[in-house]
Motif scaffolding. Structure first.
Motif, PDB file in Angstrom:
ATOM      1  N   GLU A   1       8.741   9.910  -8.641  1.00 15.90           N
ATOM      2  CA  GLU A   1       9.844   9.638  -7.726  1.00 15.90           C
ATOM      3  C   GLU A   1       9.354   9.688  -6.286  1.00 15.90           C
ATOM      4  N   HIS A   2      10.106   9.011  -5.408  1.00 17.22           N
ATOM      5  CA  HIS A   2       9.788   8.977  -3.971  1.00 17.22           C
ATOM      6  C   HIS A   2       8.375   8.464  -3.721  1.00 17.22           C
ATOM      7  N   HIS A   3       7.983   7.461  -4.507  1.00 18.29           N
ATOM      8  CA  HIS A   3       6.735   6.743  -4.306  1.00 18.29           C
ATOM      9  C   HIS A   3       7.073   5.273  -4.064  1.00 18.29           C
ATOM     10  N   PHE A   4       6.625   4.752  -2.941  1.00 19.97           N
ATOM     11  CA  PHE A   4       6.923   3.376  -2.569  1.00 19.97           C
ATOM     12  C   PHE A   4       5.704   2.506  -2.875  1.00 19.97           C
ATOM     13  N   ALA A   5       5.841   1.594  -3.835  1.00 21.10           N
ATOM     14  CA  ALA A   5       4.746   0.687  -4.178  1.00 21.10           C
ATOM     15  C   ALA A   5       4.530  -0.288  -3.024  1.00 21.10           C
ATOM     16  N   ILE A   6       3.315  -0.267  -2.463  1.00 21.39           N
ATOM     17  CA  ILE A   6       3.020  -1.092  -1.293  1.00 21.39           C
ATOM     18  C   ILE A   6       2.427  -2.434  -1.681  1.00 21.39           C
ATOM     19  N   GLU A   7       1.389  -2.381  -2.534  1.00 16.28           N
ATOM     20  CA  GLU A   7       0.620  -3.583  -2.799  1.00 16.28           C
ATOM     21  C   GLU A   7      -0.007  -3.518  -4.178  1.00 16.28           C
ATOM     22  N   LEU A   8      -0.057  -4.662  -4.835  1.00 15.87           N
ATOM     23  CA  LEU A   8      -0.794  -4.765  -6.092  1.00 15.87           C
ATOM     24  C   LEU A   8      -2.288  -4.821  -5.792  1.00 15.87           C
ATOM     25  N   ILE A   9      -3.070  -4.119  -6.594  1.00 21.48           N
ATOM     26  CA  ILE A   9      -4.529  -4.201  -6.497  1.00 21.48           C
ATOM     27  C   ILE A   9      -4.978  -5.201  -7.554  1.00 21.48           C
ATOM     28  N   THR A  10      -5.645  -6.248  -7.126  1.00 24.50           N
ATOM     29  CA  THR A  10      -6.077  -7.295  -8.042  1.00 24.50           C
ATOM     30  C   THR A  10      -7.595  -7.426  -8.014  1.00 24.50           C
ATOM     31  N   ALA A  11      -8.130  -8.112  -9.017  1.00 22.29           N
ATOM     32  CA  ALA A  11      -9.576  -8.310  -9.093  1.00 22.29           C
ATOM     33  C   ALA A  11     -10.092  -9.075  -7.888  1.00 22.29           C
ATOM     34  N   SER A  12      -9.311 -10.047  -7.397  1.00 15.45           N
ATOM     35  CA  SER A  12      -9.753 -10.805  -6.228  1.00 15.45           C
ATOM     36  C   SER A  12      -9.862  -9.909  -4.997  1.00 15.45           C
ATOM     37  N   LYS A  13      -9.013  -8.904  -4.909  1.00 16.75           N
ATOM     38  CA  LYS A  13      -9.076  -7.998  -3.761  1.00 16.75           C
ATOM     39  C   LYS A  13     -10.258  -7.042  -3.859  1.00 16.75           C
ATOM     40  N   VAL A  14     -10.574  -6.565  -5.056  1.00 11.94           N
ATOM     41  CA  VAL A  14     -11.706  -5.642  -5.163  1.00 11.94           C
ATOM     42  C   VAL A  14     -13.018  -6.395  -5.003  1.00 11.94           C
ATOM     43  N   ARG A  15     -13.043  -7.683  -5.340  1.00  7.81           N
ATOM     44  CA  ARG A  15     -14.239  -8.477  -5.062  1.00  7.81           C
ATOM     45  C   ARG A  15     -14.494  -8.541  -3.568  1.00  7.81           C
ATOM     46  N   ALA A  16     -13.404  -8.567  -2.799  1.00  4.57           N
ATOM     47  CA  ALA A  16     -13.541  -8.652  -1.351  1.00  4.57           C
ATOM     48  C   ALA A  16     -14.178  -7.397  -0.753  1.00  4.57           C
ATOM     49  N   VAL A  17     -14.112  -6.265  -1.498  1.00  7.95           N
ATOM     50  CA  VAL A  17     -14.741  -5.037  -0.996  1.00  7.95           C
ATOM     51  C   VAL A  17     -16.015  -4.721  -1.781  1.00  7.95           C
ATOM     52  N   GLY A  18     -16.540  -5.723  -2.475  1.00  8.13           N
ATOM     53  CA  GLY A  18     -17.862  -5.571  -3.076  1.00  8.13           C
ATOM     54  C   GLY A  18     -17.905  -5.215  -4.541  1.00  8.13           C
ATOM     55  N   LEU A  19     -16.752  -5.087  -5.201  1.00  5.34           N
ATOM     56  CA  LEU A  19     -16.749  -4.794  -6.630  1.00  5.34           C
ATOM     57  C   LEU A  19     -16.710  -6.099  -7.411  1.00  5.34           C
ATOM     58  N   ASP A  20     -17.559  -6.190  -8.416  1.00  4.33           N
ATOM     59  CA  ASP A  20     -17.697  -7.438  -9.158  1.00  4.33           C
ATOM     60  C   ASP A  20     -16.685  -7.492 -10.301  1.00  4.33           C
TER      61      ASP A  20
END
Length: 533
Positions: A151-170
């Motif tokens: 409770e009282h947690h606001f979902a901000i953003e989905l984490i997707t594979a395309s986003k983790v690729r952008a930070v260097g994760l394959d």
């Protein structure tokens, strides 16, 4: 370190809770992320009931016909048939979970009738159906060892594979990997990893100045999905409930359509029962027709509202069938057995949303959507009354079955998701900007993108929303996030999607009525949105 779950459910209405229970009962670990308390949802405010064929005098084909008629040519007929045929089984499941639908004196289930329905098929628990369903599902949630409620947690953003690729994760293909969520009690953004995510965040009513929706209905799931590249469609179809209690503030208490189903009549300030001039079904015409009729009567006369006359029934009948409505009106000095109720239309339900198939799957692997946030094709251009709760529970079942197969085939993840970074951002000392922008947003949508539209009004709205979008994004990237900022950011994005879809539709169909294109085109086509500029 991010926490890992088999599935994350964002939202705690009938769709999210039903889905979570089914996944947990299959032995999977589930987290429910909800920005308020578990019981805060649109489900909890649903008065009328849930539509399903349970009577021997009714049949699914009649329900299908009524739904297609209300949807004004835009329904996906396969979706309509598939969802409605599962109605009776869904009712039985809710009953097994403890929902005690109201019965007649002879023990039969009490069936109500609402606008657009040719038969009595609305199961209800007095006039607090949504609340009763919510309580039964929450009871199941609290007794499950496999469900953690955040409770009282606001979902901000989905984490997707395309986003983790952008930070260097394959990662080879794009899919959902988790969620960033703001813990509103600690002001910290937490990272949650999961094999799959269900969006069950409800509607968008709060983008309008007047709405029957609770404060949580800010379109968060649609905004998150859109930013993740998922298709969104038919956002122009906003259902305005015809009969919200007239008040001087922005809150609009819902007067259920079931009151008209039991014989109440709409009257103008002259006392005339005016609906017969607009539709052969009179007060039980579909909601888009009734809302436009009320809007027309108010504009012609200059009256601030119309009247709903329920005085024909005895006080005892009204009090028994609609106790919540009766008591709320009585608290305001309106006694239904002798007084008429002042009513006006208010933003109520979104018929578009995140596009899904009949397994609640979106175009992003591992991302599901269910309930008002989703667009299955059931509602078309106008939702038939009380089909929404049915859709939520049916699609939760179908989605859960699909997710079980997805989890069985899913490859285990072996990397840590990147943590959220605030960097050197500071707390804002300009909070007044948010309140001013929120007020401008709501007024713009109400004045220019409401029941009756024109191209000029829509273009004016788009210009204002684009300005708000630039301001809020500058604010977002320069200050630490909090719930009010995140909600407003989502609402502005959703408002832009509504306007974009409305400008695409060069016709009047269902809930979208424009003076510039009053006729309906021969072919019904869905609207879709690209990146909002």
């Amino acid at each position: 370190m991010s926490k890992f779950y088999d599935a994350i459910v964002i939202g705690s209405g009938i769709a999210g809770l039903s889905f979570a229970l089914k996944i947990a009962e299959a032995g999977h670990r589930v987290a429910i992320i909800t920005k308020k308390n578990s019981a805060d949802s649109n489900t909890n405010y649903a008065q009328g009931g849930i539509a399903a064929v349970t009577s021997q005098t009714d049949d699914v084909e009649m329900h299908v016909a009524d739904t297609l008629d209300a949807g004004d040519g835009l329904c996906d007929e396969q979706a309509v048939r598939e969802i409605l045929k599962d109605g009776a089984a869904s009712i039985e499941e809710l009953a097994r979970r403890g929902v005690a639908f109201t019965q007649l004196d002879d023990g039969r289930v009490s069936l109500g009738k609402e606008g657009g329905h040719s038969k009595r098929r609305i199961l209800h628990v007095k006039d607090v159906t949504g609340k009763a369903i919510e309580q039964a599902l929450i009871h199941g949630i609290t007794h499950s060892e496999n469900i953690e409620v955040l409770e009282h947690h606001f979902a901000i953003e989905l984490i997707t594979a395309s986003k983790v690729r952008a930070v260097g994760l394959d990662h080879q293909r794009d899919k959902v990997l988790g969620v960033y969520a703001l813990n509103s009690k600690t002001d910290a953004v937490e990272t949650f990893a999961a094999s799959a995510v269900l969006l069950a965040t409800g509607g968008i009513g709060q983008v309008y100045q007047f709405t029957t929706n609770p404060s949580i209905a800010t379109g968060d799931g649609i905004a998150m999905a859109y930013r993740a590249g998922v298709e969104v469609r038919n956002m122009e179809f906003i259902q305005f409930h015809p009969t919200a209690l007239y008040a001087n503030d922005s809150d609009r208490f819902l007067i259920s359509e079931a009151v008209r189903g039991e014989g109440a009549i709409l009257r103008n300030f002259e006392g005339e029962a005016f609906m017969e001039r607009y539709d052969r079904r009179k007060d039980l015409a579909p909601r888009d027709i009734v809302a436009r009729a009320i809007d027309s009567e108010m504009k012609q006369s200059g009256a601030p509202h119309v009247w709903l006359d329920a005085r024909g029934d005895s006080a005892e009948v009204i009090r028994d069938r609609f106790p919540n409505i009766y008591e709320h009106c009585a608290d305001l000095g309106i006694h239904l057995e002798k007084d008429m109720i002042p009513v006006v239309p208010a933003a109520h339900y979104l018929c578009g949303g995140v596009k899904t198939n009949l397994d609640s799957e979106t175009s992003l692997s591992g991302l599901y959507a269910c309930g008002e946030v989703a667009c299955t094709g059931l509602h078309g251009a106008n939702r038939l009354a009380s089909n929404s709760l049915l859709e939520a529970v049916v699609m939760a079942t179908r989605g859960a079955e699909a997710l079980k197969k997805y989890l069985a085939d899913a490859e285990p993840e072996s990397f840590e998701l990147p943590e959220w970074k605030d960097g050197d951002l500071r707390d804002s000392d300009e909070r007044v900007i948010l309140s001013h922008n929120l007020d401008e947003l709501k007024r713009t949508l109400w004045d220019y993108v409401a029941i009756v539209r024109t191209t000029k009004r829509l273009e004016r709205a788009r210009t204002r929303i684009q300005n708000l979008d630039r301001e809020i994004n500058e604010y977002y990237w320069n200050f630490k996030v909090d719930e009010s900022l995140l909600q407003l950011r989502n609402m502005i994005l959703v408002a832009g999607l509504i306007i974009d879809c409305a400008l695409q539709r060069k016709e009047s169909r269902g809930l979208h009525y424009t003076l510039d294109y009053p006729n309906k085109l021969d072919q019904a086509i869905d609207t879709t949105v690209g990146k909002f500029r």
